[in-house]
Design an enzyme around this catalytic site. Structure first.
Site, mmCIF file in Angstrom:
data_model
loop_
_atom_site.group_PDB
_atom_site.id
_atom_site.type_symbol
_atom_site.label_atom_id
_atom_site.label_comp_id
_atom_site.label_asym_id
_atom_site.label_seq_id
_atom_site.Cartn_x
_atom_site.Cartn_y
_atom_site.Cartn_z
ATOM 1 C CG HIS A 170 -2.083 0.937 1.097
ATOM 2 N ND1 HIS A 170 -2.016 2.281 1.359
ATOM 3 C CD2 HIS A 170 -3.343 0.705 0.693
ATOM 4 C CE1 HIS A 170 -3.193 2.835 1.132
ATOM 5 N NE2 HIS A 170 -4.023 1.903 0.724
ATOM 6 C CG ASP B 17 -8.419 -4.207 -2.895
ATOM 7 O OD1 ASP B 17 -7.616 -3.269 -3.048
ATOM 8 O OD2 ASP B 17 -9.649 -4.064 -2.921
HETATM 9 C C1 SDX Z 1 -6.223 0.145 -2.975
HETATM 10 O O1 SDX Z 1 -4.407 4.600 -1.957
HETATM 11 C C2 SDX Z 1 -5.360 4.006 -1.387
HETATM 12 O O2 SDX Z 1 -5.783 4.387 -0.304
HETATM 13 C C3 SDX Z 1 -5.952 2.828 -2.146
HETATM 14 C C4 SDX Z 1 -6.964 1.963 -1.408
HETATM 15 C C5 SDX Z 1 -8.274 2.733 -1.137
HETATM 16 O O3 SDX Z 1 -8.992 2.355 -0.188
HETATM 17 O O4 SDX Z 1 -8.593 3.652 -1.933
HETATM 18 O O5 SDX Z 1 -6.434 1.502 -0.197
HETATM 19 C C6 SDX Z 1 -7.375 0.760 -2.268
HETATM 20 O O6 SDX Z 1 -5.980 0.497 -4.109
HETATM 21 C C7 SDX Z 1 -5.338 -0.835 -2.247
HETATM 22 C C8 SDX Z 1 -4.144 -1.341 -3.122
HETATM 23 C C9 SDX Z 1 -4.664 -2.416 -4.069
HETATM 24 N N1 SDX Z 1 -3.566 -2.792 -5.035
HETATM 25 C C10 SDX Z 1 -2.954 -3.976 -4.921
HETATM 26 O O7 SDX Z 1 -3.145 -4.783 -4.027
HETATM 27 C C11 SDX Z 1 -1.968 -4.250 -6.064
HETATM 28 C C12 SDX Z 1 -0.669 -4.848 -5.506
HETATM 29 N N2 SDX Z 1 0.046 -3.797 -4.775
HETATM 30 C C13 SDX Z 1 0.963 -2.995 -5.478
HETATM 31 O O8 SDX Z 1 1.047 -2.980 -6.818
HETATM 32 C C14 SDX Z 1 1.522 -1.803 -4.699
HETATM 33 O O9 SDX Z 1 1.805 -2.236 -3.440
HETATM 34 C C15 SDX Z 1 0.667 -0.552 -4.685
HETATM 35 C C16 SDX Z 1 0.316 -0.105 -6.065
HETATM 36 C C17 SDX Z 1 -0.585 -0.764 -3.891
HETATM 37 C C18 SDX Z 1 1.474 0.563 -4.005
HETATM 38 O O10 SDX Z 1 2.588 0.715 -4.777
HETATM 39 P P1 SDX Z 1 3.661 1.910 -4.555
HETATM 40 O O11 SDX Z 1 3.418 2.607 -3.276
HETATM 41 O O12 SDX Z 1 3.720 2.725 -5.793
HETATM 42 O O13 SDX Z 1 4.987 1.093 -4.361
HETATM 43 P P2 SDX Z 1 5.880 0.542 -5.541
HETATM 44 O O14 SDX Z 1 5.032 -0.049 -6.629
HETATM 45 O O15 SDX Z 1 6.854 1.628 -5.897
HETATM 46 O O16 SDX Z 1 6.617 -0.652 -4.795
HETATM 47 C C19 SDX Z 1 7.639 -0.355 -3.833
HETATM 48 C C20 SDX Z 1 8.462 -1.659 -3.760
HETATM 49 C C21 SDX Z 1 8.919 -2.144 -5.129
HETATM 50 O O17 SDX Z 1 10.129 -2.897 -4.919
HETATM 51 P P3 SDX Z 1 11.553 -2.135 -5.181
HETATM 52 O O18 SDX Z 1 11.617 -1.843 -6.668
HETATM 53 O O19 SDX Z 1 11.559 -0.898 -4.316
HETATM 54 O O20 SDX Z 1 12.568 -3.183 -4.736
HETATM 55 O O21 SDX Z 1 7.638 -2.702 -3.216
HETATM 56 C C22 SDX Z 1 7.480 -3.719 -4.208
HETATM 57 C C23 SDX Z 1 7.838 -3.104 -5.541
HETATM 58 O O22 SDX Z 1 8.305 -4.102 -6.440
HETATM 59 N N3 SDX Z 1 6.080 -4.125 -4.176
HETATM 60 C C24 SDX Z 1 5.637 -5.365 -4.334
HETATM 61 C C25 SDX Z 1 4.236 -5.303 -4.189
HETATM 62 N N4 SDX Z 1 3.874 -4.026 -3.946
HETATM 63 C C26 SDX Z 1 5.000 -3.297 -3.949
HETATM 64 N N5 SDX Z 1 6.287 -6.532 -4.597
HETATM 65 C C27 SDX Z 1 5.521 -7.646 -4.700
HETATM 66 N N6 SDX Z 1 4.154 -7.658 -4.557
HETATM 67 C C28 SDX Z 1 3.488 -6.510 -4.310
HETATM 68 N N7 SDX Z 1 2.150 -6.506 -4.180
#
Ligand code: SDX
Length: 425
Positions: free
Chosen positions: A303, A360
């Site tokens: 998140h 989710d």
């Molecule tokens: C919602 O914003 C809100 O409030 C949203 C929400 C709401 O109520 O409105 O809470 C609802 O959208 C919840 C999120 C639902 N999405 C997912 O579950 C999709 C999976 N999660 C991700 O794609 C990710 O965690 C995000 C998009 C939710 C957040 O991503 P960020 O903050 O942009 O972080 P990032 O993509 O830059 O990741 C940071 C690091 C990376 O690794 P590095 O390159 O730094 O080594 O964390 C890793 C990413 O690869 N990473 C994950 C991961 N999420 C982040 N690695 C594996 N699996 C994951 N799910």
């Protein structure tokens, strides 16, 4: 007032620090460009506040979520969705008389114009319900053009939208299956009416199980608002042009659809199903999620704000057990989800990246148990988030500092270039 000083060449700029009611601090950069010629750059706005707001407070480090100051745990335990919607939109819990008036207004506005059914007939059967929802919310404007922006008209438009979105979602489901459309009933509350419109049919009356009604109340309360997330920021951005509420909300629906945002609840179930189909190899899923060369992500994990367990996920996980026990359902996807969580939360990669279950991760299991089709999971999220979008839109309308949203950029393209006539290219 605290300030920060920016020294840039021969320019010195002192910027005020804004302090929120929970101690969050931000640099007010309204005068930055005027005094230094500089702008800020923040891809994804991870460090940038777009507004001040009194609606929802989140502490991502401590896993705190409060609507108008009330912890979401208390609302999930004691409130119902329509009461929480009233709280978010009006800034206070309703008296019993106010809640009753709100419920009457929701009921009176629960039908949609009969001509809108023809829209549904012409969507291809395989249309995604979120695309239909976004289109139909915009279409509401054509049937209910609000005449002027005043308090009474806004309240009517808001209540109309809250009520009709639920009817539109159920109608979309029925028509997509060629089933008879079931109309809302005045004797049923908001979630019970939705379940009945979804699952009642002339030859098999739907039995309304109060466990599911309560689960749906909690499901929608947990989704009701979440400060300046992607879809809420979209509603504010689109609303800043002073377009009508329906268009702003329709844009929010479209923004929520993405699998990184509200579409994640559908993506989680598809991920769990594919892990189950390939033999339930949870370890391999965890390894894939850590492999930078593999596009696979653990959907429902991570998140932008929460760097600990999403408080909503904790409640949703408990609700899975309660609903599945009551319905005597043994869903293998819940076992896979729990194994994934156990493996991930003890894995260094997830710990170092602060990746925990978000709302989710478990929500789809509850919706499956209710009989909601997977492709409607994000529509369920949208119905829950609607009061939050409306509250945020209203707050921006009343904000004296609110302006048309128009971010800047840093240009990295070509310098001045001559036009080349086509016969010389
Ligand atoms: C919602 O914003 C809100 O409030 C949203 C929400 C709401 O109520 O409105 O809470 C609802 O959208 C919840 C999120 C639902 N999405 C997912 O579950 C999709 C999976 N999660 C991700 O794609 C990710 O965690 C995000 C998009 C939710 C957040 O991503 P960020 O903050 O942009 O972080 P990032 O993509 O830059 O990741 C940071 C690091 C990376 O690794 P590095 O390159 O730094 O080594 O964390 C890793 C990413 O690869 N990473 C994950 C991961 N999420 C982040 N690695 C594996 N699996 C994951 N799910």
């Amino acid at each position: 007032m605290e300030t920060v000083k920016i020294i840039f060449g021969d320019k010195v700029c002192e910027l005020p620090i804004i302090v929120g009611s929970e101690g969050e601090k931000g640099i007010d950069i309204s005068n930055l460009r005027k005094t230094t010629g500089l702008i800020t750059l923040d891809p994804g706005f991870a460090n940038t506040g777009s507004c001040t707001s009194a609606i929802t407070f989140m502490d991502g480090e401590k896993g705190i979520l409060r609507y108008r100051g009330i912890p979401v745990e208390d609302l999930a335990e004691h409130s119902i969705f329509t009461e929480t919607a009233y709280l978010l939109i009006n800034g206070k819990l309703p008296t019993s008389q106010e809640l009753n008036q709100f419920s009457v207004l929701l009921n009176d506005n629960s039908l949609i114009h009969e001509d809108m059914q023809f829209f549904f007939q012409n969507f291809p059967r395989a249309s995604h319900p979120m695309g239909i929802m976004s289109a139909m919310v915009t279409a509401l404007r054509s049937f209910y053009p609000e005449l002027k922006i005043n308090e009474e008209e806004i309240n009517l438009t808001v209540t109309r939208l809250l009520s009709k979105v639920r009817t539109l979602a159920a109608m979309s489901y029925k028509i997509s299956r060629g089933h008879k459309v079931i109309y809302p009933r005045p004797d049923l509350n908001y979630p019970a009416n939705f379940l009945n419109m979804m699952f009642d049919n002339p030859v098999r009356p739907y039995y309304i199980d109060n466990t599911l009604v309560q689960a749906l109340n909690v499901f929608w309360i947990l989704h009701a608002d979440h400060e300046q997330n992607c879809s809420t920021s979209t509603v504010r951005m689109v609303g800043s042009g002073r377009v009508n509420l329906y268009a702003a909300i329709s844009a929010g629906v479209a923004a929520l659809w993405g699998p990184l945002h509200g579409g994640a609840n559908q993506a989680v179930i598809e991920m769990l199903e594919s892990i189950l189909k390939s033999g339930g190899d949870v370890k391999r899923a965890i390894e894939r999620a850590k492999d930078k060369k593999d596009p696979f992500r653990l959907m429902g994990f991570g998140h932008r704000v929460y760097k600990t367990y999403d408080p909503r996920a904790r409640i949703m996980k408990k609700m899975c057990d309660k609903v599945l026990d009551k319905l005597k359902i043994n869903d293998p996807l819940l076992d896979i989800a729990k194994q994934l969580e156990d493996a991930a939360v003890s894995d260094d990669y997830f710990i170092e990246h602060h990746l925990y279950p978000n709302i989710d991760f478990y929500s789809g299991i509850v919706l499956r148990a209710m009989g909601i089709p997977t492709n409607m999971f994000t529509v369920m999220f949208a119905i829950g988030r609607l009061p939050g979008w409306i509250a945020q839109w209203k707050e921006s309308l009343d904000d004296p500092n609110w302006r048309l949203s128009r971010p800047r950029q840093i240009y990295t393209g070509l310098g001045k270039t001559r036009y080349t006539p086509i016969d010389q290219r």
